[in-house]
Motif scaffolding. Structure first.
Motif, short mmCIF file in Angstrom:
data_model
loop_
_atom_site.label_atom_id
_atom_site.label_comp_id
_atom_site.label_asym_id
_atom_site.label_seq_id
_atom_site.Cartn_x
_atom_site.Cartn_y
_atom_site.Cartn_z
N TYR B 35 0.99 -1.20 0.17
CA TYR B 35 0.03 -0.15 0.04
C TYR B 35 0.82 1.33 0.18
N GLN B 37 0.39 5.36 1.58
CA GLN B 37 -0.40 6.44 1.65
C GLN B 37 0.25 7.76 1.74
N GLY B 42 -6.24 7.71 2.07
CA GLY B 42 -6.67 6.20 2.98
C GLY B 42 -5.20 5.43 1.92
N LEU B 43 -5.49 4.22 2.36
CA LEU B 43 -4.20 3.58 1.85
C LEU B 43 -4.57 2.83 0.88
N TYR B 48 -0.85 -6.73 -4.86
CA TYR B 48 -0.55 -8.26 -4.00
C TYR B 48 -0.23 -9.24 -4.44
N PHE B 90 3.73 0.96 3.15
CA PHE B 90 3.59 -0.20 3.92
C PHE B 90 3.10 -2.05 3.29
N VAL B 97 -7.92 -14.01 2.15
CA VAL B 97 -8.23 -12.43 1.00
C VAL B 97 -9.76 -12.78 1.75
N THR B 99 -11.74 -11.69 4.98
CA THR B 99 -12.54 -11.35 6.10
C THR B 99 -11.03 -12.01 7.40
N ASP B 100 -9.74 -11.34 6.72
CA ASP B 100 -9.34 -11.75 7.92
C ASP B 100 -7.95 -10.46 7.88
N THR B 101 -8.18 -10.28 9.01
CA THR B 101 -6.85 -9.41 9.35
C THR B 101 -6.12 -9.33 8.84
N GLN B 102 -5.24 -8.04 8.40
CA GLN B 102 -4.28 -8.12 7.73
C GLN B 102 -3.10 -6.91 8.77
N PHE B 104 0.36 -5.17 9.44
CA PHE B 104 1.50 -4.32 8.38
C PHE B 104 2.72 -4.29 8.79
N GLY B 105 3.68 -3.92 7.58
CA GLY B 105 4.90 -3.52 8.64
C GLY B 105 4.74 -2.38 9.26
N PRO B 106 6.15 -1.30 9.86
CA PRO B 106 6.16 -0.14 9.96
C PRO B 106 6.26 0.80 9.22
#
Lengths: 111, 113
Positions: B35, B37, B42-43, B48, B90, B97, B99-102, B104-106
């Motif tokens: 992504y 930003q 937004g992102l 992907y 990010f 893919v 309904t699953d939490t993503q 993220f890196g810093p």
């Protein structure tokens, strides 16, 4: 054309009070909704989610409400704490597709 | 368990230069994402991947390339950097893919001058 809108870029709330962050979406096919929280110089982290078959989901101080007819969801934080100061992203998706993020709302909780 | 790591944290490029943003995850996730930003936005999904050897374009892929030779790594390549690519990047991963939490890196803050 923004599919996910967060019309308040920023919000200030006194410590101990309720914070209400709002989000509107355009696509009625979205069936899963998430809130992510982001501190400066860090990546977003997952906060809470809700499926379209529910209208409320609660996790501790955080509650998300979904109004499908209005295509609107909100995040309530009660009581607000200074550590909640962050940018909050609303995100939506269908069960088979990628996440679409809103532009974010910056929350400041004032001690 | 480091989660998602990204290097470098900061980079300044001159117009026309190239660079690779590195992303590694140690959660054995199949799905990985890049992504960007921009301020007040937004992102936006750039690219992907649903698994090693499989990548696809997101919303804003122009000016970028990706590869996925292993489950762990998902580098993002910028060719011929332009000022419009100044952004925070990010990387994220998820088990599937939908309904699953993503996770993220810093982030990598890139400035193109």
């Amino acid at each position: 054309d923004q599919q996910v809108k967060q019309n308040s870029p920023s919000l200030s709330v006194q410590e101990g009070r309720i914070s209400i962050l709002n989000c509107d979406y355009t696509n009625s096919m979205f069936d899963y909704f998430l809130w992510y929280k982001k501190y400066p110089a860090e990546g977003p982290t997952f906060l809470i989610s809700i499926s379209s078959i529910k209208d409320k989901n609660e996790d501790g101080r955080f509650t998300v409400f979904l109004n499908k007819s209005a295509k609107h969801l909100s995040l309530h934080i009660v009581p607000s704490q200074p550590g909640d100061s962050a940018v909050y992203f609303c995100a939506t998706q269908t069960s088979y597709d990628k996440v679409i993020f809103g532009p974010g709302t910056s929350l400041s909780v004032i001690p | 368990n480091a989660g998602v790591t990204q290097t470098p944290k900061f980079r300044i490029l001159k117009i026309g230069q190239s660079m690779t943003l590195q992303c590694t995850q140690d959660m054995n996730h199949n799905y990985m994402y890049w992504y960007r930003q921009d301020p007040g936005m937004g992102l936006k999904l750039i690219y992907y991947s649903v698994g090693a050897g499989i990548t696809d374009k997101g919303e804003v892929p122009n000016g970028y390339n990706v590869s996925r030779s292993t489950t762990e790594d998902f580098p993002l390549r910028l060719e011929l950097a332009a000022p419009s690519q100044t952004s925070v990047y990010f990387c994220a991963s998820s088990n599937r893919v939908g309904t699953d939490t993503q996770y993220f890196g810093p982030g990598t803050r890139l400035t193109v001058l």
